[in-house]
Structures are given as C-alpha cells and as structure tokens.
Motif scaffolding. Structure first.
Motif, PDB file in Angstrom:
ATOM      1  N   GLN A   5       0.821  -1.214   0.000  1.00  0.00           N
ATOM      2  CA  GLN A   5       0.000   0.000   0.000  1.00  0.00           C
ATOM      3  C   GLN A   5       0.856   1.267   0.000  1.00  0.00           C
ATOM      4  O   GLN A   5       0.319   2.363  -0.169  1.00  0.00           O
ATOM      5  CB  GLN A   5      -0.904   0.020   1.250  1.00  0.00           C
ATOM      6  CG  GLN A   5      -1.962  -1.073   1.280  1.00  0.00           C
ATOM      7  CD  GLN A   5      -1.442  -2.412   1.825  1.00  0.00           C
ATOM      8  OE1 GLN A   5      -0.244  -2.581   2.059  1.00  0.00           O
ATOM      9  NE2 GLN A   5      -2.338  -3.369   1.998  1.00  0.00           N
ATOM     10  N   HIS A   6       2.157   1.117   0.237  1.00  0.00           N
ATOM     11  CA  HIS A   6       3.021   2.292   0.352  1.00  0.00           C
ATOM     12  C   HIS A   6       3.919   2.488  -0.857  1.00  0.00           C
ATOM     13  O   HIS A   6       4.970   3.118  -0.769  1.00  0.00           O
ATOM     14  CB  HIS A   6       3.835   2.209   1.656  1.00  0.00           C
ATOM     15  CG  HIS A   6       2.962   2.199   2.873  1.00  0.00           C
ATOM     16  ND1 HIS A   6       3.311   1.561   4.036  1.00  0.00           N
ATOM     17  CD2 HIS A   6       1.727   2.741   3.088  1.00  0.00           C
ATOM     18  CE1 HIS A   6       2.328   1.715   4.932  1.00  0.00           C
ATOM     19  NE2 HIS A   6       1.365   2.408   4.370  1.00  0.00           N
ATOM     20  N   LYS A  13       3.643   3.873  -4.869  1.00  0.00           N
ATOM     21  CA  LYS A  13       2.738   4.570  -5.802  1.00  0.00           C
ATOM     22  C   LYS A  13       3.440   4.734  -7.141  1.00  0.00           C
ATOM     23  O   LYS A  13       4.650   4.972  -7.183  1.00  0.00           O
ATOM     24  CB  LYS A  13       2.418   5.978  -5.263  1.00  0.00           C
ATOM     25  CG  LYS A  13       1.647   5.993  -3.957  1.00  0.00           C
ATOM     26  CD  LYS A  13       0.144   5.961  -4.196  1.00  0.00           C
ATOM     27  CE  LYS A  13      -0.639   5.879  -2.901  1.00  0.00           C
ATOM     28  NZ  LYS A  13      -0.445   4.634  -2.150  1.00  0.00           N
ATOM     29  N   GLU A  62      -9.963  -1.820  -4.590  1.00  0.00           N
ATOM     30  CA  GLU A  62      -8.522  -1.637  -4.747  1.00  0.00           C
ATOM     31  C   GLU A  62      -8.024  -2.459  -5.930  1.00  0.00           C
ATOM     32  O   GLU A  62      -8.719  -3.352  -6.421  1.00  0.00           O
ATOM     33  CB  GLU A  62      -7.771  -2.016  -3.464  1.00  0.00           C
ATOM     34  CG  GLU A  62      -7.999  -3.447  -3.044  1.00  0.00           C
ATOM     35  CD  GLU A  62      -7.328  -3.785  -1.710  1.00  0.00           C
ATOM     36  OE1 GLU A  62      -7.238  -2.919  -0.834  1.00  0.00           O
ATOM     37  OE2 GLU A  62      -6.909  -4.944  -1.574  1.00  0.00           O
ATOM     38  N   VAL A  75       2.109  -4.247  -5.415  1.00  0.00           N
ATOM     39  CA  VAL A  75       1.604  -2.895  -5.195  1.00  0.00           C
ATOM     40  C   VAL A  75       0.095  -2.963  -5.008  1.00  0.00           C
ATOM     41  O   VAL A  75      -0.586  -3.657  -5.771  1.00  0.00           O
ATOM     42  CB  VAL A  75       1.923  -2.001  -6.422  1.00  0.00           C
ATOM     43  CG1 VAL A  75       1.492  -0.560  -6.163  1.00  0.00           C
ATOM     44  CG2 VAL A  75       3.404  -2.072  -6.776  1.00  0.00           C
ATOM     45  N   LEU A 107      -3.056  -0.455  -5.054  1.00  0.00           N
ATOM     46  CA  LEU A 107      -3.518   0.908  -5.299  1.00  0.00           C
ATOM     47  C   LEU A 107      -4.968   1.023  -4.875  1.00  0.00           C
ATOM     48  O   LEU A 107      -5.775   0.137  -5.165  1.00  0.00           O
ATOM     49  CB  LEU A 107      -3.393   1.244  -6.795  1.00  0.00           C
ATOM     50  CG  LEU A 107      -1.998   1.072  -7.395  1.00  0.00           C
ATOM     51  CD1 LEU A 107      -2.045   1.265  -8.906  1.00  0.00           C
ATOM     52  CD2 LEU A 107      -1.029   2.064  -6.758  1.00  0.00           C
ATOM     53  N   HIS A 109      -7.848   1.392 -11.450  1.00  0.00           N
ATOM     54  CA  HIS A 109      -6.781   2.002 -12.254  1.00  0.00           C
ATOM     55  C   HIS A 109      -6.659   1.313 -13.600  1.00  0.00           C
ATOM     56  O   HIS A 109      -6.917   0.119 -13.711  1.00  0.00           O
ATOM     57  CB  HIS A 109      -5.442   1.900 -11.507  1.00  0.00           C
ATOM     58  CG  HIS A 109      -5.427   2.675 -10.231  1.00  0.00           C
ATOM     59  ND1 HIS A 109      -4.897   3.925 -10.114  1.00  0.00           N
ATOM     60  CD2 HIS A 109      -5.931   2.364  -9.005  1.00  0.00           C
ATOM     61  CE1 HIS A 109      -5.065   4.366  -8.871  1.00  0.00           C
ATOM     62  NE2 HIS A 109      -5.689   3.433  -8.190  1.00  0.00           N
ATOM     63  N   LEU A 117       7.898   3.035  -9.704  1.00  0.00           N
ATOM     64  CA  LEU A 117       7.207   2.983  -8.412  1.00  0.00           C
ATOM     65  C   LEU A 117       7.982   3.757  -7.362  1.00  0.00           C
ATOM     66  O   LEU A 117       9.199   3.581  -7.215  1.00  0.00           O
ATOM     67  CB  LEU A 117       7.050   1.526  -7.971  1.00  0.00           C
ATOM     68  CG  LEU A 117       6.136   0.702  -8.894  1.00  0.00           C
ATOM     69  CD1 LEU A 117       6.276  -0.785  -8.622  1.00  0.00           C
ATOM     70  CD2 LEU A 117       4.693   1.158  -8.761  1.00  0.00           C
ATOM     71  N   ASP A 154       6.883   5.241  -0.343  1.00  0.00           N
ATOM     72  CA  ASP A 154       6.722   6.294   0.655  1.00  0.00           C
ATOM     73  C   ASP A 154       7.721   5.994   1.773  1.00  0.00           C
ATOM     74  O   ASP A 154       7.465   5.169   2.646  1.00  0.00           O
ATOM     75  CB  ASP A 154       5.282   6.272   1.165  1.00  0.00           C
ATOM     76  CG  ASP A 154       5.055   7.289   2.270  1.00  0.00           C
ATOM     77  OD1 ASP A 154       6.029   7.946   2.680  1.00  0.00           O
ATOM     78  OD2 ASP A 154       3.901   7.406   2.715  1.00  0.00           O
TER      79      ASP A 154
END
Ligand code: ADP
Ligand code: MG
Length: 360
Positions: A286-287, A289, A311, A326, A328, A332, A342, A345
């Motif tokens: 989840q971290h 992007k 998701e 990943v 998101l 998407h 990618l 975070d």
C-alpha cells in the motif's frame, strides 16, 4: 479481577522444546490475542495457563498467586475450544447446566445463569435442542455460553472460529468483541489468522517457534514491526522485502541503494551506520505509488493485475527479477506488460539489519 502473569515459562515434550522462556503480563480486563503460524506453541501456552498441562519450568500467577500446582478446575478460568466439545446427547440447556450441577450449585441459580447467558448470546430459542440440531455458529455460541455460565475470572479461547465458514467467522468475531466489551473480563484468544488478531485484540502476542517475537497493539505491530518475521506476518498482502545497501552520508543522512533500483533517502529515524551495511528494506504494497515516467523510483514491469473494485493489486517484477507487489486504492488502468516507475513512501518504510531486527 484477573491478571495473568507468565514468567520464564518453558515446556518440553521429551527432547522437544515447545515453549522457550516465555515472559508475559496479561492485564486485567484486556483481550489479548496469541498469533503465530501453526505449531508455534499457541495452544501449548494456553493449556499451561488453563492448567490442562504442567510447565517444565517457570511460573504462572493469577492475581499474584502462583498457580502451577492449582488444578484447572480451581483456577477460575473457562476454556473454549475449536471443537465445541458439547455433549451430543444433551440439550443445549443441559450442556450449559452440566458443569454447574457437578459443582452442586442450587437449581435457581443455575436457571438464572443460563437465562442470562442465553439472553446475552441470543440462544434462548435453542435451549431445548441438541447440538446436532444447531448450525456451526450456534454451536460455537453454546460453547461460549458454557464458559459464561461459570462466571470465570478469565476466558481462554483456542481458535474458537476455525470451524466456521468465512462469513460466519466475521459475524461471530464481532459478537466476541461485543461480548468482551459487555463482560469486561480478561480474554486470552488464540488464532493463526493475523486478520482475526488485528480486528479483535487490544494487544497481540506474536509467537514463533516457542518464543515471543513481539507484543503490542495491532497498530504498534503494523507500524513498527520489531523484526522481519513480524513485518512479514502482520498485514495483508505481505510486506515487500528488498535487499539493499545502506550507505552512510556525510552529515548523518545516508541513502539506501536497492539492487535494481535507485538510491533512496533513508527513512526518518534510521541511525545511519558508520560503515556500509547490507540491510532489507521493507515496504508495504500500500506504500508504493506509480510516479511519472522519468522521475526517480523503482522501475518495474506489470505481470498480473487483480482488479478488486475497491482496490487494484498489481504484481510486478523489478529489473533484477525481484517481485514487487503494489496495492492501489480504487480502480486504475494498468495492464500486464506496462512499465511503471514505483515510488516508495519512505516515511512508511522499514529497515532491517542483517540479524533481521529493525534499525529505523
Ligand atoms: P499451535 O497451537 O501454535 O499450532 P501447539 O501448541 O499445538 O501449536 O504445538 C506446538 C508444538 O508442540 C508442535 O510442534 C506440536 O507437535 C508439539 N506438541 C504439542 N503437544 C504435544 C504433546 N502432547 N506431545 C508432543 N509434542 C507436542
Ligand atoms: Mg493450536
């Protein structure tokens, strides 16, 4: 009142050490969950607390009193098992009454306790049925009812929901949480399911191979796992682990160089080693992007897309062949074969040293 203290508790079966020097303080009124993979010793630990088995060494105290030599029946605890262990030839009412009758409790009090438990668990209409005439969820409620009527100082529950189907497991889980809020009794709950642990627990005890890996609130464990094992066990899908090289910077701010990726700024709190070190960068799906092409990030190619509606789970491969998962939020337009950049975070990143222990 029921505070349960476990000190240097070890248990061996023959030459096999199943529990290794467990130290644990269970606070009065809390709902504490033991979680860990199958065979790590959860049931064994619970059975020592219940008094169904004797520790090889160490001490168990309930409200400060050593209970190692106190028989199970006199510890004031009630246990609920995965297999409901109801008497098949007795009605629900008789199942609930059985233990109390054996203890020679007056009839009026037995009836009152059964009525109270039946109301609490909404099994009033089932009292004259036999276990065979109940659904799995109803049987589990009766098993919990049998613990409640004993008015124990603490409840010990060993995988009580494992026999239920997925939907019923979720609703019964919520019932147990509500029941705990009402009874305010100490509950020790065993499960191998980290989601169950996360949703129920005030505090979670993560066990592995007879040892405690970490104790903390669900979010403590999610946000600051103490080691690679807890990091990989708590959270779904599983955290990505990337081999990386920690390179100390000039003025205390170093970088992490990942194989097949760029150099990343160290997450806050990482004490940059004075020398270079091999570490593992942990980053939850989840971290990560997608960033604009050409910006700094980890290049990866999409191998599978799972559009779940709420998701989108994107499976990718990094240039070195390392998998990177990943998640998101929302929907998407991503397709197999797409090349993504990618960006992790880094404020949410986890760094583990060669010994597997957290260093940030
Ligand atoms: P968990 O509940 O976490 O799945 P258990 O506490 O049931 O694990 O078992 C931990 C380990 O101890 C397992 O390897 C199991 O085989 C072993 N074990 C449990 N009970 C006994 C026993 N009575 N005799 C020998 N080994 C046992
Ligand atoms: Mg078990």
């Amino acid at each position: 009142m029921s505070r349960i203290t476990v000190e240097k508790l070890s248990k061996s079966y023959g030459a096999v050490k199943v529990l290794k020097e467990i130290d644990l303080d269970i606070v009065d009124g809390e709902l504490i969950v033991f979680v860990g993979p199958s065979g790590c010793g959860k049931s064994t630990l619970l059975r020592q607390i219940a008094g169904l088995d004797r520790p090889t060494s160490g001490e168990i105290r309930i409200d400060g009193k050593r209970v190692n030599d106190v028989p199970a029946a006199d510890r004031g605890l009630a246990m609920v098992f995965q297999s409901y262990a109801l008497y098949p030839h007795m009605s629900v009412r008789q199942n609930l009454a059985f233990g109390l009758e054996n203890a020679k409790m007056p009839r009026a009090e037995i009836d009152q306790r059964i009525a109270e438990a039946a109301r609490m668990l909404e099994i009033g209409k089932l009292l004259e049925r036999r276990p065979g005439q109940l659904s799995g969820g109803q049987r589990q409620r009766v098993a919990i009812g049998r613990a409640i009527v004993r008015n124990p100082t603490a409840f010990l529950l060993d995988e009580p929901l494992s026999n239920l189907d997925a939907e019923l497991r979720i609703s019964t889980r919520a019932e147990i949480a509500a029941l705990h809020a009402r009874l305010k009794a100490t509950m020790v709950y065993v499960t191998h399911d980290q989601v169950e642990a996360m949703t129920l627990a005030h505090r979670i005890v993560v066990l592995r191979d007879g040892r405690i890996e970490q104790v903390g609130t669900p979010l403590d464990l999610y946000n600051r796992p103490a080691n690679l094992f807890v990091a990989g066990f708590i959270g779904a899908p599983r955290m990505n682990f990337l081999p990386a090289r920690l390179e100390p910077g000039a003025d205390g701010n170093g970088t992490l160089k990942i194989a097949g990726g760029p150099a990343l700024a160290l997450p806050a709190g990482t004490s940059p080693a004075s020398a270079e070190a091999d570490v593992t960068l942990g980053i939850r799906p989840q971290h990560l992007k997608p960033a604009d092409a050409g910006s700094r990030g980890i290049p990866a190619q999409v191998t599978l897309v799972e559009a779940l509606g709420s998701e989108t789970v994107v499976h990718t491969l990094m240039e070195g062949g390392q998998r990177l998962l990943v998640v998101l939020e929302g929907q998407h337009r991503v397709a197999v074969g797409d090349r993504l950049t990618l960006r992790p975070d880094m404020a949410q990143a986890h760094v583990f040293g060669e010994d597997g222990k957290r260093v940030n």
